[in-house]
Scaffold this motif. Structure first.
Motif, PDB file in Angstrom:
ATOM      1  N   VAL A   1      29.554 -48.257 -12.831  1.00 42.88           N
ATOM      2  CA  VAL A   1      29.030 -46.899 -12.638  1.00 42.88           C
ATOM      3  C   VAL A   1      27.691 -46.922 -12.451  1.00 42.88           C
ATOM      4  O   VAL A   1      26.992 -45.999 -11.703  1.00 42.88           O
ATOM      5  N   ALA A   2      26.894 -47.858 -13.165  1.00 39.44           N
ATOM      6  CA  ALA A   2      25.432 -47.948 -13.060  1.00 39.44           C
ATOM      7  C   ALA A   2      24.899 -48.404 -11.622  1.00 39.44           C
ATOM      8  O   ALA A   2      24.164 -47.879 -11.053  1.00 39.44           O
ATOM      9  N   TRP A   3      25.631 -49.329 -10.934  1.00 40.13           N
ATOM     10  CA  TRP A   3      25.407 -49.825  -9.646  1.00 40.13           C
ATOM     11  C   TRP A   3      25.527 -48.527  -8.535  1.00 40.13           C
ATOM     12  O   TRP A   3      24.778 -48.346  -7.764  1.00 40.13           O
ATOM     13  N   LEU A   4      26.872 -48.128  -8.639  1.00 43.20           N
ATOM     14  CA  LEU A   4      27.067 -47.015  -7.734  1.00 43.20           C
ATOM     15  C   LEU A   4      26.050 -45.792  -7.915  1.00 43.20           C
ATOM     16  O   LEU A   4      25.488 -45.134  -6.963  1.00 43.20           O
ATOM     17  N   ILE A   5      25.798 -45.432  -9.043  1.00 42.40           N
ATOM     18  CA  ILE A   5      24.848 -44.285  -9.404  1.00 42.40           C
ATOM     19  C   ILE A   5      23.432 -44.631  -9.019  1.00 42.40           C
ATOM     20  O   ILE A   5      22.516 -43.708  -8.199  1.00 42.40           O
ATOM     21  N   ALA A   6      22.758 -45.824  -9.206  1.00 46.45           N
ATOM     22  CA  ALA A   6      21.655 -46.238  -8.861  1.00 46.45           C
ATOM     23  C   ALA A   6      21.439 -46.435  -7.354  1.00 46.45           C
ATOM     24  O   ALA A   6      20.377 -45.584  -6.736  1.00 46.45           O
TER      25      ALA A   6
ATOM     26  N   PRO B   1      15.968 -52.056  -5.168  1.00 46.86           N
ATOM     27  CA  PRO B   1      16.911 -53.018  -5.488  1.00 46.86           C
ATOM     28  C   PRO B   1      16.758 -53.669  -7.057  1.00 46.86           C
ATOM     29  O   PRO B   1      17.656 -53.693  -7.991  1.00 46.86           O
ATOM     30  N   LEU B   2      15.253 -53.810  -7.345  1.00 54.56           N
ATOM     31  CA  LEU B   2      15.050 -54.529  -8.757  1.00 54.56           C
ATOM     32  C   LEU B   2      15.361 -53.182  -9.746  1.00 54.56           C
ATOM     33  O   LEU B   2      15.899 -53.710 -10.869  1.00 54.56           O
ATOM     34  N   ALA B   3      15.027 -52.107  -9.613  1.00 62.68           N
ATOM     35  CA  ALA B   3      15.719 -51.136 -10.538  1.00 62.68           C
ATOM     36  C   ALA B   3      16.914 -50.751 -10.800  1.00 62.68           C
ATOM     37  O   ALA B   3      17.591 -50.833 -11.817  1.00 62.68           O
ATOM     38  N   GLN B   4      17.561 -50.872  -9.427  1.00 58.66           N
ATOM     39  CA  GLN B   4      19.256 -50.844  -9.573  1.00 58.66           C
ATOM     40  C   GLN B   4      19.661 -52.078 -10.756  1.00 58.66           C
ATOM     41  O   GLN B   4      20.720 -52.164 -11.205  1.00 58.66           O
ATOM     42  N   SER B   5      19.340 -53.399 -10.255  1.00 58.05           N
ATOM     43  CA  SER B   5      19.723 -54.433 -10.959  1.00 58.05           C
ATOM     44  C   SER B   5      19.364 -54.282 -12.679  1.00 58.05           C
ATOM     45  O   SER B   5      20.365 -54.581 -13.254  1.00 58.05           O
ATOM     46  N   ILE B   6      18.046 -53.925 -12.812  1.00 57.05           N
ATOM     47  CA  ILE B   6      17.687 -53.770 -14.473  1.00 57.05           C
ATOM     48  C   ILE B   6      18.766 -52.534 -14.989  1.00 57.05           C
ATOM     49  O   ILE B   6      19.108 -52.621 -16.063  1.00 57.05           O
ATOM     50  N   LEU B   7      18.866 -51.454 -14.280  1.00 59.85           N
ATOM     51  CA  LEU B   7      20.112 -50.443 -14.688  1.00 59.85           C
ATOM     52  C   LEU B   7      21.068 -50.954 -15.187  1.00 59.85           C
ATOM     53  O   LEU B   7      21.772 -50.780 -16.098  1.00 59.85           O
TER      54      LEU B   7
END
Length: 291
Positions: free
Chosen positions: A224-229, A236-242
């Motif tokens: 869910v976090a990967w898709l929404i990010a 990319p950095l913020a996506q990984s951290i989320l």
């Protein structure tokens, strides 16, 4: 990596172990009093001490906060399916599904794995989770008037003040910053000791249930976090951290909410305990994929 991760998680296990053996040895422990102390004094101080004066620009804060909020809401909606799968009440599982330990565990992991460049994203996710947890969470765990409970929750005001300070670049006066920093120090230890007190009466079947919950929640949260990010357009950095933050173990605060509302606190304690142990295995693997 395992050594560093264990260094982050060892205090969690030690604090819970202290509470566990304290009551096993026959000593009294005032759970109700400690819970009120943590909610009304310790937690607001911890929020202010952690967030006031953090270096986050408004655009980064807003975009990351939106993505985190959407993940939390989606996980809340998924609770109804997971509750049927695990044959548990959705009211008991809602908070553990929505609120991972993005603070005292998530932030050190983010700082170690991604450095100071990613720490601002980690703080933003923690702010969002805290905002939901101490507004919606307070309402859902109340047994009287929800609005009255919300207005009487000091952490809500601490979050509002912290966000104002973050977005305006303002710092607390030194005397106040020193005060909240001192008071914040009691929060995490008391939470962990109280968790250990509950674990002292845990049953083996609850441990199995706790493991099953974690095996369902973590892959779901990561997806869910990967898709929404990606949909929101986070870098990319913020996506990984989320993803990392939303896959953290179940927050200890969820146990305190369950204790206050009397909604199977022993079972919720098992979710916190089992998910924290499992994190020793899955967090390094997750970081290896994302770094």
């Amino acid at each position: 990596m395992l050594v560093e991760l264990f260094a982050v998680m060892a205090p969690v296990l030690a604090g819970a172990g202290l509470g566990f053996f304290w009551v096993r040895l026959g000593h009294p422990y005032p759970v109700d009093f400690i819970t009120r102390l943590v909610f009304n004094i310790g937690t607001p101080s911890l929020v202010l001490a952690s967030l006031a004066g953090a270096d986050i620009d408004a655009a980064t804060f807003g975009q990351t906060m939106l993505a985190a909020a959407l993940v939390i809401i989606t996980m809340g909606c998924a609770t109804f399916v997971v509750a049927k799968l695990l044959r548990r009440s959705w009211r008991v599982l809602l908070a553990p599904m929505m609120y991972p330990n993005t603070g005292n565990m998530g932030l050190p992991v983010v700082l170690y794995a991604f450095g100071s460049a990613g720490f601002a994203y980690g703080i933003t996710v923690m702010v969002t989770v805290s905002l939901f947890q101490f507004t919606l969470g307070s309402v859902l765990s109340s047994q009287g008037n929800p609005l009255k409970t919300l207005l009487k929750t000091p952490t809500v005001y601490a979050i509002a003040l912290s966000m104002t300070l973050l977005l305006t670049g303002t710092s607390l006066p030194r005397w106040l910053a020193n005060t909240v920093d001192l008071l914040s120090g009691l929060t995490v230890p008391l939470m962990l000791i109280t968790l250990g007190v509950s674990l002292a009466s845990i049953q083996v079947k609850n441990l199995r249930s706790g493991l099953g919950f974690s095996l369902v929640r973590v892959p779901l949260a990561a997806t869910v976090a990967w898709l929404i990010a990606g949909w929101v357009g986070l870098p990319p950095l913020a996506q990984s951290i989320l993803v990392v933050q939303m896959c953290m173990p179940v927050a200890v605060f969820n146990y305190l909410f369950a204790q206050r509302a009397q909604r199977e606190p022993i079972y919720v304690a098992s979710l916190v305990f089992c998910s924290t142990l499992l994190a020793l295995v899955y967090v390094p693997a997750l970081l290896a994929l994302l770094m």
